[in-house]
Design an enzyme around this catalytic site. Structure first.
Site, PDB file in Angstrom:
ATOM      1  N   LYS A   1       0.822  -1.197   0.000  1.00 48.48           N
ATOM      2  CA  LYS A   1       0.000   0.000   0.000  1.00 48.48           C
ATOM      3  C   LYS A   1       0.869   1.264   0.000  1.00 48.48           C
ATOM      4  O   LYS A   1       0.678   2.180  -0.808  1.00 48.48           O
ATOM      5  CB  LYS A   1      -0.937  -0.004   1.224  1.00 48.48           C
ATOM      6  CG  LYS A   1      -1.926   1.161   1.264  1.00 48.48           C
ATOM      7  CD  LYS A   1      -2.611   1.278   2.624  1.00 48.48           C
ATOM      8  CE  LYS A   1      -3.623   0.190   2.871  1.00 48.48           C
ATOM      9  NZ  LYS A   1      -4.957   0.493   2.291  1.00 48.48           N
TER      10      LYS A   1
ATOM     11  N   ARG B   1      -3.152   2.811   8.814  1.00 48.32           N
ATOM     12  CA  ARG B   1      -3.428   1.491   8.238  1.00 48.32           C
ATOM     13  C   ARG B   1      -2.158   0.663   8.125  1.00 48.32           C
ATOM     14  O   ARG B   1      -1.083   1.189   7.886  1.00 48.32           O
ATOM     15  CB  ARG B   1      -3.980   1.627   6.813  1.00 48.32           C
ATOM     16  CG  ARG B   1      -5.327   2.268   6.710  1.00 48.32           C
ATOM     17  CD  ARG B   1      -5.701   2.370   5.235  1.00 48.32           C
ATOM     18  NE  ARG B   1      -6.416   3.594   4.983  1.00 48.32           N
ATOM     19  CZ  ARG B   1      -7.688   3.638   4.534  1.00 48.32           C
ATOM     20  NH1 ARG B   1      -8.336   2.529   4.292  1.00 48.32           N
ATOM     21  NH2 ARG B   1      -8.276   4.787   4.333  1.00 48.32           N
TER      22      ARG B   1
ATOM     23  N   GLY C   1      -7.618  -7.501   5.178  1.00 43.73           N
ATOM     24  CA  GLY C   1      -8.447  -7.616   6.375  1.00 43.73           C
ATOM     25  C   GLY C   1      -7.782  -8.318   7.540  1.00 43.73           C
ATOM     26  O   GLY C   1      -8.395  -8.544   8.580  1.00 43.73           O
TER      27      GLY C   1
ATOM     28  N   MET D   1      -5.018  -7.382   9.213  1.00 40.01           N
ATOM     29  CA  MET D   1      -4.466  -6.521  10.255  1.00 40.01           C
ATOM     30  C   MET D   1      -5.359  -5.302  10.465  1.00 40.01           C
ATOM     31  O   MET D   1      -6.424  -5.198   9.878  1.00 40.01           O
ATOM     32  CB  MET D   1      -3.029  -6.151   9.911  1.00 40.01           C
ATOM     33  CG  MET D   1      -2.101  -7.353  10.070  1.00 40.01           C
ATOM     34  SD  MET D   1      -0.445  -7.009   9.512  1.00 40.01           S
ATOM     35  CE  MET D   1      -0.727  -6.568   7.835  1.00 40.01           C
TER      36      MET D   1
ATOM     37  N   ARG E   1      -3.793  -1.090  -6.454  1.00 34.01           N
ATOM     38  CA  ARG E   1      -3.007  -2.324  -6.356  1.00 34.01           C
ATOM     39  C   ARG E   1      -3.434  -3.244  -7.480  1.00 34.01           C
ATOM     40  O   ARG E   1      -4.523  -3.091  -8.045  1.00 34.01           O
ATOM     41  CB  ARG E   1      -3.202  -2.996  -4.999  1.00 34.01           C
ATOM     42  CG  ARG E   1      -4.635  -3.392  -4.747  1.00 34.01           C
ATOM     43  CD  ARG E   1      -4.770  -4.107  -3.404  1.00 34.01           C
ATOM     44  NE  ARG E   1      -6.189  -4.236  -3.089  1.00 34.01           N
ATOM     45  CZ  ARG E   1      -6.665  -4.482  -1.885  1.00 34.01           C
ATOM     46  NH1 ARG E   1      -5.823  -4.575  -0.852  1.00 34.01           N
ATOM     47  NH2 ARG E   1      -7.953  -4.622  -1.682  1.00 34.01           N
TER      48      ARG E   1
ATOM     49  N   HIS F   1      -5.434 -43.613  -2.692  1.00 35.77           N
ATOM     50  CA  HIS F   1      -5.769 -44.272  -3.945  1.00 35.77           C
ATOM     51  C   HIS F   1      -6.891 -43.522  -4.660  1.00 35.77           C
ATOM     52  O   HIS F   1      -6.803 -43.215  -5.853  1.00 35.77           O
ATOM     53  CB  HIS F   1      -6.194 -45.715  -3.674  1.00 35.77           C
ATOM     54  CG  HIS F   1      -6.655 -46.444  -4.895  1.00 35.77           C
ATOM     55  ND1 HIS F   1      -7.980 -46.533  -5.249  1.00 35.77           N
ATOM     56  CD2 HIS F   1      -5.953 -47.079  -5.863  1.00 35.77           C
ATOM     57  CE1 HIS F   1      -8.074 -47.210  -6.382  1.00 35.77           C
ATOM     58  NE2 HIS F   1      -6.864 -47.565  -6.768  1.00 35.77           N
TER      59      HIS F   1
ATOM     60  N   ARG G   1       5.550 -48.991 -16.916  1.00 33.44           N
ATOM     61  CA  ARG G   1       6.123 -49.521 -15.674  1.00 33.44           C
ATOM     62  C   ARG G   1       5.678 -50.964 -15.501  1.00 33.44           C
ATOM     63  O   ARG G   1       4.472 -51.245 -15.518  1.00 33.44           O
ATOM     64  CB  ARG G   1       5.665 -48.695 -14.479  1.00 33.44           C
ATOM     65  CG  ARG G   1       6.247 -49.211 -13.168  1.00 33.44           C
ATOM     66  CD  ARG G   1       5.872 -48.344 -11.999  1.00 33.44           C
ATOM     67  NE  ARG G   1       4.474 -48.542 -11.637  1.00 33.44           N
ATOM     68  CZ  ARG G   1       3.860 -47.846 -10.672  1.00 33.44           C
ATOM     69  NH1 ARG G   1       4.510 -46.914 -10.013  1.00 33.44           N
ATOM     70  NH2 ARG G   1       2.596 -48.066 -10.389  1.00 33.44           N
TER      71      ARG G   1
ATOM     72  N   GLU H   1      12.924 -44.311  -6.557  1.00 35.12           N
ATOM     73  CA  GLU H   1      11.866 -44.005  -5.596  1.00 35.12           C
ATOM     74  C   GLU H   1      12.215 -44.497  -4.203  1.00 35.12           C
ATOM     75  O   GLU H   1      11.379 -44.481  -3.303  1.00 35.12           O
ATOM     76  CB  GLU H   1      10.529 -44.599  -6.059  1.00 35.12           C
ATOM     77  CG  GLU H   1      10.583 -46.065  -6.420  1.00 35.12           C
ATOM     78  CD  GLU H   1       9.262 -46.585  -7.004  1.00 35.12           C
ATOM     79  OE1 GLU H   1       8.206 -46.008  -6.722  1.00 35.12           O
ATOM     80  OE2 GLU H   1       9.298 -47.591  -7.735  1.00 35.12           O
TER      81      GLU H   1
ATOM     82  N   SER I   1      13.341 -42.255 -13.697  1.00 34.87           N
ATOM     83  CA  SER I   1      12.083 -41.553 -13.458  1.00 34.87           C
ATOM     84  C   SER I   1      11.862 -41.532 -11.958  1.00 34.87           C
ATOM     85  O   SER I   1      11.767 -42.580 -11.313  1.00 34.87           O
ATOM     86  CB  SER I   1      10.939 -42.276 -14.165  1.00 34.87           C
ATOM     87  OG  SER I   1       9.735 -41.605 -13.912  1.00 34.87           O
TER      88      SER I   1
ATOM     89  N   GLY J   1      10.047 -41.463  -8.716  1.00 35.11           N
ATOM     90  CA  GLY J   1       8.743 -41.731  -8.134  1.00 35.11           C
ATOM     91  C   GLY J   1       8.706 -41.002  -6.808  1.00 35.11           C
ATOM     92  O   GLY J   1       9.059 -41.542  -5.774  1.00 35.11           O
ATOM     93  N   THR J   2       8.303 -39.739  -6.868  1.00 34.61           N
ATOM     94  CA  THR J   2       8.455 -38.912  -5.668  1.00 34.61           C
ATOM     95  C   THR J   2       7.435 -39.228  -4.586  1.00 34.61           C
ATOM     96  O   THR J   2       7.636 -38.851  -3.444  1.00 34.61           O
ATOM     97  CB  THR J   2       8.400 -37.422  -6.028  1.00 34.61           C
ATOM     98  OG1 THR J   2       7.269 -37.205  -6.873  1.00 34.61           O
ATOM     99  CG2 THR J   2       9.660 -37.003  -6.760  1.00 34.61           C
ATOM    100  N   ASN J   3       6.349 -39.918  -4.928  1.00 36.54           N
ATOM    101  CA  ASN J   3       5.433 -40.324  -3.853  1.00 36.54           C
ATOM    102  C   ASN J   3       6.153 -41.276  -2.907  1.00 36.54           C
ATOM    103  O   ASN J   3       6.224 -41.048  -1.698  1.00 36.54           O
ATOM    104  CB  ASN J   3       4.209 -41.053  -4.411  1.00 36.54           C
ATOM    105  CG  ASN J   3       3.342 -40.157  -5.265  1.00 36.54           C
ATOM    106  OD1 ASN J   3       3.506 -38.941  -5.262  1.00 36.54           O
ATOM    107  ND2 ASN J   3       2.430 -40.755  -5.996  1.00 36.54           N
ATOM    108  N   ASP J   4       6.678 -42.365  -3.470  1.00 35.84           N
ATOM    109  CA  ASP J   4       7.334 -43.353  -2.625  1.00 35.84           C
ATOM    110  C   ASP J   4       8.633 -42.816  -2.063  1.00 35.84           C
ATOM    111  O   ASP J   4       9.005 -43.134  -0.931  1.00 35.84           O
ATOM    112  CB  ASP J   4       7.581 -44.654  -3.413  1.00 35.84           C
ATOM    113  CG  ASP J   4       6.308 -45.484  -3.487  1.00 35.84           C
ATOM    114  OD1 ASP J   4       5.275 -45.019  -2.969  1.00 35.84           O
ATOM    115  OD2 ASP J   4       6.344 -46.594  -4.052  1.00 35.84           O
TER     116      ASP J   4
ATOM    117  N   CYS K   1       7.576 -38.959 -12.201  1.00 38.45           N
ATOM    118  CA  CYS K   1       6.245 -39.477 -12.496  1.00 38.45           C
ATOM    119  C   CYS K   1       5.402 -39.578 -11.236  1.00 38.45           C
ATOM    120  O   CYS K   1       4.394 -40.243 -11.211  1.00 38.45           O
ATOM    121  CB  CYS K   1       6.329 -40.818 -13.211  1.00 38.45           C
ATOM    122  SG  CYS K   1       7.099 -42.102 -12.217  1.00 38.45           S
TER     123      CYS K   1
ATOM    124  N   TYR L   1      11.909 -34.048 -18.228  1.00 39.59           N
ATOM    125  CA  TYR L   1      10.454 -33.952 -18.329  1.00 39.59           C
ATOM    126  C   TYR L   1       9.790 -34.150 -16.980  1.00 39.59           C
ATOM    127  O   TYR L   1      10.394 -34.672 -16.053  1.00 39.59           O
ATOM    128  CB  TYR L   1       9.903 -34.972 -19.338  1.00 39.59           C
ATOM    129  CG  TYR L   1      10.025 -36.416 -18.898  1.00 39.59           C
ATOM    130  CD1 TYR L   1       9.026 -37.012 -18.111  1.00 39.59           C
ATOM    131  CD2 TYR L   1      11.109 -37.192 -19.253  1.00 39.59           C
ATOM    132  CE1 TYR L   1       9.138 -38.322 -17.692  1.00 39.59           C
ATOM    133  CE2 TYR L   1      11.235 -38.505 -18.847  1.00 39.59           C
ATOM    134  CZ  TYR L   1      10.238 -39.068 -18.059  1.00 39.59           C
ATOM    135  OH  TYR L   1      10.352 -40.362 -17.640  1.00 39.59           O
TER     136      TYR L   1
END
Lengths: 908, 908
Positions: free
Chosen positions: B28, B98, B107, B109, B342, B458, B620, B747, B766, B768-771, B833, B853
């Protein structure tokens, strides 16, 4: 560049090789050369090097260039040396052709004796020995051996022919075969060879030699050898040497014979020449055990000169080799020939005694003595074992999960075990698998047998901690709790039947096997004293009870590295309060249940701290997921429902909601402390109230509070804040100061990666290598049984990573964590409290990585002490450890109380 | 060193600050300064810097040195500028105070208006405005606001007093209160303050100012602000600026008023001035919504000069700021004052249109246009959404697991969903949690609702893949399948009842909510085209069916990065063969079952390869533990037992033996391939038979075979060997060559650590970032629901690591793996992946780490494309990626077939 030498000659005038050339000449070849150099009588011969074998394989199983010529040259020299000619029909030189790798691989590879015999030289042998029968017997043996080993015609073809011949003639032993029969058999044998190989039995001695050398080379890759190498971690790249040596004959008459000897007693280590001798016999006959060998005195009585020479020789060799030796020798017509000298195998008891006595005799240094004993072998000395002389009915085999032996009556529940044990019964607890609830029963049993679970299953870990024998994963047993029996195939074992477990081999034995008690000799104590002087690593124990703590202290523990608080939750009635705490619906209810647990847990710590007076005690706050404490049986649910005044269905629904898909990766460790801080607060309070209580009595207490399963530095920061807050509160109330530290388990990959950030809030790191291995490999030890054995058997993995630290993967994470942690806090104390802490190769890794201590189950403490000493002697720390000064304690202004008398007494 | 400047002045003659000083002056303050510099009429004032706020907190909430003096100086300057005196009884200067942080925190502060009023200056205000009622009304508003914000006397105290007064007099609105009543209320208010604070209401304007400044500082740490910062990842260390500005009044009569405006339509992005105006009103009144504001045309009609000036100003500002602006302004007696400028918030649709049009207008570059759209917001454009105007009955909330909206009748089983959907019914599948068996039902449903499971459960993963809306982990719902209903508290929803799911917010709504269709505008396509030109990362999709593959291709997928073969195992009758295969007792039985599966799996690949013609498809091999395929229900067991001709009990015992304690860490991934090579052989055969089949038809196929859950290099070496062997065998049979590669999932932490060794046998990695996240954190995503929300809510973790890659831990392992892999194989292709592949911050990480990728579910592809472009524009790759040349294929001598027409067409 010098032309490569493929062959090293040895003979009475000395040898081209020496004992130090084991890598090139193999153990046997190097020792034969060494003996020649020492002017010990050895039949002359030569050794084709291991490198030649390697080249042979590299070049598609072809001889490297120059080998042919060298072989011819050495053969000529040997003929000259022996005054005999290879294939000579009047005075033939006969040869033995034997394998000999860098490491001893007894019986794994092939040997051919009497090589050089053929239809012509046979005559010379008969004439020279004056014994035609002997010559023909040697020939038929040679054809059998050569055909089996070199030509691939199985031995049984020949043995069947002999059997038929013996039946036809009506004699029982081979020795009774008349000369004619032998001659006929040789003809038959040659026919068998022709039929199988489509070529006649090779008559040309040089061709025989060439083929035998190839056979020995090829035996390096036979099935037995491959399996042996896998078991003993011998690289396939080493190759084997081939020893070609003039034959001498112990079966040349009354002044001939053959013997084996140990320079000290291989069973007890006693310093006495320990030998056996057979007159008029060949080495084979001793091995076959057909005739009973005589003691060495008898030989001395009949051949005193030979005996005197043998005594001179073995004493000289032992002094030269500075170790107990295993010797083979032959006497040919009154002449002594040494055929083999190698370091002798021995029991753990003997190893310890020999090491200590040789050091006292000035043969070896104390450090060398320490190096002479395999740490793992000490296990034999610490546990009851089955009398090796006993005849046993082995019912089945499982995994040797915890060593020692146990005899008892079969029971199927922990409750019953406790009940019956109270009236003095000896019991073996048989379970599908054990859970923390079974601990009381396991403790009351003589041993534990499980149908599932691996070397690091609950049963195995807990049993090892208790020093109790355990056979785990005996998959053939089918348990029917309902019928109170288990079966193995068609055999049923009922409740109350006696069985014996051998936790050192995994055998499950029907009935009561006789046991042998362990005794810790003075030699053992002396050796451990030397080990303690040599080692840098401290050795602590994993112990959860005062009893375990005392046992461990007796074995030399220098503190507790892991005191699991959850096991305390199962004892006696307190499990009810634990369950109330877990199933509490409000914070108030939980607080009430925790208030009931506080005094009990405090009492636990009082006992453990007292037993460990003056030594550090690392207490791990609650770690397992809460559902592990919930009832398992319908009956337990009913009892609990009544206690809590709720419906069973409601209780079960609540319990169900705690179910986890992957409890190993679930709501446990400090995650419990984050979500239910009241639990950790209660435990911290119990620790410090106990410490203050003892401090008032003058007992020095050194608690180290350990936070489990830290993944993120913020978990550690908050946990530390909680511990410090409660500790300070208790100490303020009590008006006392306790020296304490707060540290972090490093058991998740993330913790190792952000170890620098965690170290900001931790006084020490303790590597939980079980869980770190599980997460780094993505491998649940409870489930690995379905494929991990396949992995180690087929060589995908060299070693089970739960047995020995996987240096390449897990080890690298550990190193990373240590480096990062010490990077920002140089004095950071680092230890290990996983199962690996008592495994020698892992202990070596911990030493190299600059750990301050290892912690292991009580019965493995001597092993860890010895392994730590060996690591210090052979592998000086690559990474400098933190000064052994204490890590910065949680609060700076700490008044260190004077150590108690007991503590002083125990300090080295 | 220059003395630190705490305060920056701004006024009609220009300002000390500028728009570029947002960090110091807050948004601001910087914008007010900027407008002054642009000679836009802004009430003069000054800004206390954010650094001053930081110092305030650092010094224990005390003013830093020099602030007092600077405040006095700036106040004097402001008085001079305005020609009014602070607290002057004849012509008082009134101030607004302000907050204003670096990032907009609307809103969150505190604000105080009309500061400077007291019993004396009140008179001046009355005199100057000629409106005594206005002056008293301002005074009572000021007391309320100041007391609430600064003194901590809650607003309701004053409002209750007004209510009582209105009732006493009998009027309804505040505006109807007579002057006397206002005066009486002011007295009452002052009494209320005295009672609550024990001191009189502060009359000294300078004291008022000092207190208000403190209050704004302190509001940085109020609960709302803390929560907002947590949600929007705003660091607490930033602090807020304080803007002190001369008051202007829109409620001074007919030529006064107040307005808000957007320079373009924030809903559609259309280029038209979009403003609302209220005559004779203050900003508060617009917000309160008591009176309906007028369109800007009406204002223009009545105050044409003001309107003309406003037009000049907003056009100038938009051109200056080069973005759509959100403006606030006030007209005081015919004079226009700008109070705020703004960048305006907008819908995704508007964002896209504004970005594209501004670029076409030459205001911004194409890259800037790409940067102007939040990638996540594109989700709004791709899915059906609930009509924002609709009134809804929200029953409960779960996790917004898969965006979009779905309306349907409640069903409880997958079977029933398929059955009823076939007859055209719209259905919502409600499950405790879903399993792979439910996939058919999920596909047939309009949306999925689960009671348990998180954002990566899942249900969530599969639903996102299908672009189907899903609300997961709606913990308040209790499902009774037996009674065919679920309840939330006392509300019961029966089978067949209509509900609506809002997968974008997690709302579960009773009844049928009206939906709005998505449309992909030309602007969208244009912007995505620009994004594609800017990005370096390729974007692939995770797809298991030809249908998913087609959808993804339409969204711009450049290949498949993850084709899971296990989902194929559930379709139709083949699950029976799968179960036969799993429960086979001999290798022959297994081979028979696999032979039945081969043609089906081949057909699957034909469909997918065809849909992805010319583009790479990463397949896979089987990953999940086999027990996932086993029957769940009693009925299924009976059917299977009949099929297999065995007893149900026997079958169950066998199934039980496959049970795992931690299936995530169990017998799965390439561990299956190692122990049951026949499974991987069948899959490989199916892949290459399908490829050859299509190749014959001229369809270009680029299979990339991916080995899951590799922990040890030897697993990869053997797996590759298997794939190459079978592939070569098929190609030899078919007389064709297929271009293919074999790669490894990374992974598990160990795989990242030994990535160099794995790379020796892998053409691509590749992640496997979940595991990898699960194992690095030791955190099961299925179980994390019990504590992970607590972790993010209490700030132990900034972000759920399953949502955005944990850079510090998991990210470091990823980088290590990439560096090691490329260290020995510079051309190694690297992708991701896991679910993270479609999350903008994770995509940015992948770009920075030099990935080739990312791969994500079809509906996230535009998001990933845009995020990849933004990453390329703002964060040039720190790690150079491999040349976009293909990694070395599995076999060297590979004839590359000419790309098909379709492939060419699709290539950019």
């Amino acid at each position: 560049m010098a032309k490569q030498k493929h062959i090293y000659f040895f003979g009475p005038k000395g040898a081209e090789g020496a004992a130090g050339m084991k890598n090139l000449l193999g153990g046997k070849g190097a020792n034969l050369a060494e003996m020649c150099n020492l002017k010990v009588p050895v039949p002359a011969g030569f050794t084709i090097t291991t490198e030649t074998c390697v080249q042979f394989f590299d070049q598609g199983r072809r001889w490297p260039q120059g080998l042919d010529a060298e072989l011819a040259k050495n053969l000529a020299r040997l003929e000259k040396e022996m005054g005999k000619r290879f294939g000579d029909p009047s005075n033939p030189l006969l040869l033995s052709v034997r394998s000999g790798a860098r490491a001893s691989m007894p019986g794994m590879m092939d040997t051919v004796l009497n090589l050089g015999l053929n239809d012509e030289s046979l005559k010379g042998l008969a004439a020279k020995s004056g014994n035609e029968w002997f010559a023909w017997d040697s020939y038929r043996r040679f054809i059998t051996m050569f055909s089996d080993v070199v030509l691939g015609v199985e031995r049984q073809n020949f043995e069947q022919a002999i059997e038929r011949e013996k039946q036809r003639i009506g004699v029982i032993s081979d020795a009774e075969l008349p000369l004619d029969a032998l001659k006929a058999l040789v003809e038959q044998f040659k026919k068998i060879v022709r039929e199988h190989t489509k070529t006649p039995f090779p008559q040309n001695p040089r061709e025989q030699l060439r083929m035998a050398v190839n056979a020995v080379f090829n035996s390096w890759h036979n099935k037995r050898a491959i399996e042996y190498r896998r078991l003993y971690h011998i690289p396939a790249s080493w190759g084997t040497a081939v020893n070609v040596q003039a034959m001498v004959f112990g079966n040349m008459g009354a002044e001939s014979g053959t013997g084996v000897a140990f320079t000290r007693d291989p069973g007890t280590g006693e310093r006495r020449f320990f030998a056996e001798f057979l007159f008029n016999a060949q080495g084979e006959d001793v091995v076959a055990g057909i005739r009973t060998p005589l003691g060495i005195e008898e030989m001395g009585a009949r051949l005193p000169k030979v005996k005197a020479e043998l005594d001179r020789i073995w004493q000289r060799l032992e002094k030269h080799y500075r170790d107990m030796l295993d010797l083979e020798f032959t006497v040919e017509s009154g002449a002594l020939w040494m055929l083999q000298a190698r370091v002798g195998k021995r029991t753990a008891e003997a190893a310890v005694r020999i090491a200590v006595e040789m050091s006292r005799e000035g043969l070896i240094t104390k450090d060398e003595a320490v190096m002479r004993v395999y740490p793992e072998s000490l296990d034999q000395l610490l546990h009851d074992t089955i009398d090796p002389a006993a005849e046993l009915t082995v019912l089945t085999r499982g995994l040797p999960a915890s060593p020692g032996a146990g005899v008892g009556k079969v029971v199927f529940t922990a409750e019953e075990t406790i009940e019956l044990a109270a009236s003095g019964e000896k019991l073996i607890l048989v379970r599908q698998e054990t859970s923390p609830e079974d601990i009381g029963g396991m403790n009351a049993a003589q041993g534990i047998l499980t149908a599932t679970g691996g070397m690091t299953s609950h049963a195995a870990v807990v049993a090892r901690g208790m020093g109790k024998c355990c056979v785990a994963g005996a998959e053939q047993i089918k348990i029917s709790e309902r019928n109170q029996l288990f079966t193995v195939g068609s055999v049923a074992v009922h409740k109350g039947d006696w069985i014996t477990l051998d936790g050192s081999t995994g055998r499950v034995i029907l009935g009561k096997a006789p046991l042998v008690k362990p005794k810790l000799s003075e030699h053992f104590k002396t050796l451990m004293g030397w080990a303690d002087k040599a080692r840098r690593l401290r050795v602590r124990t994993n112990a959860d009870t005062p009893n375990d703590a005392k046992t461990a202290r007796d074995f030399g523990a220098e503190g507790i590295g892991l005191c699991r608080t959850e096991h305390m939750f199962f004892e006696g009635d307190r499990i009810i309060s634990v369950r109330e705490m877990i199933l509490a619906k409000t914070d108030e209810d939980r607080a009430k249940a925790l208030a009931k647990l506080l005094p009990m847990q405090r009492q636990d710590f009082v006992g453990i701290f007292e037993a460990m007076e003056g030594l550090p005690v690392t207490v791990r706050l609650l770690d397992p997921p809460l559902h592990e404490f919930l009832p398992k049986s319908e009956g337990d649910y009913e009892v609990l429902a009544k206690d809590l005044g709720v419906l069973v269905t409601e209780l079960k629904a609540q319990a169900q909601s705690l179910h986890e898909f992957n409890p190993m990766l679930g709501h446990r460790g400090c995650r419990l402390g984050m979500t239910f801080p009241a639990i950790y607060e209660m435990q911290t309070r119990a620790i410090f109230e106990a410490a203050c209580h003892l401090l008032k009595k003058g007992v020095v207490v050194k608690p180290e509070v350990m936070i489990p399963l830290v993944a993120h530095q913020e978990e550690m920061r908050r946990s530390r804040e909680l511990v410090v807050r409660v500790a300070e509160d208790v100490m303020k109330q009590e008006g006392l100061r306790v020296v304490y530290t707060v540290g972090s388990m490093i058991e998740l990959p993330r913790a190792a990666i952000v170890a620098d950030k965690i170290a900001e809030h931790a006084d020490f790191f303790s590597y939980g290598t079980n869980d770190l291995t599980q997460t780094t490999f993505g491998l649940s030890r409870d489930d690995a049984g379905r494929f991990l054995p396949h992995y180690t058997q087929t060589g995908i993995l060299d070693t089970d990573p739960f047995v020995s630290i996987d240096r390449e993967g897990v080890g690298e994470l550990i190193k990373l964590g240590v480096a990062r942690g010490r990077g920002i806090k140089p004095g950071l104390k680092v230890g290990i409290c996983g199962e690996h802490g008592g495994e020698p190769r892992s202990v070596e890794f911990c030493h190299e990585t600059g750990f301050d201590y290892v912690s292991c189950s009580p019965y493995r403490i001597p092993i860890a002490r010895l392994a730590a000493a060996q690591a210090a002697i052979t592998a000086p720390a690559a990474i400098k450890p933190a000064k052994t000064k204490k890590a910065r304690p949680a609060k700076r202004r700490v008044k260190k109380p004077a150590p108690s008398k007991a503590a002083k007494r125990r300090k080295r």
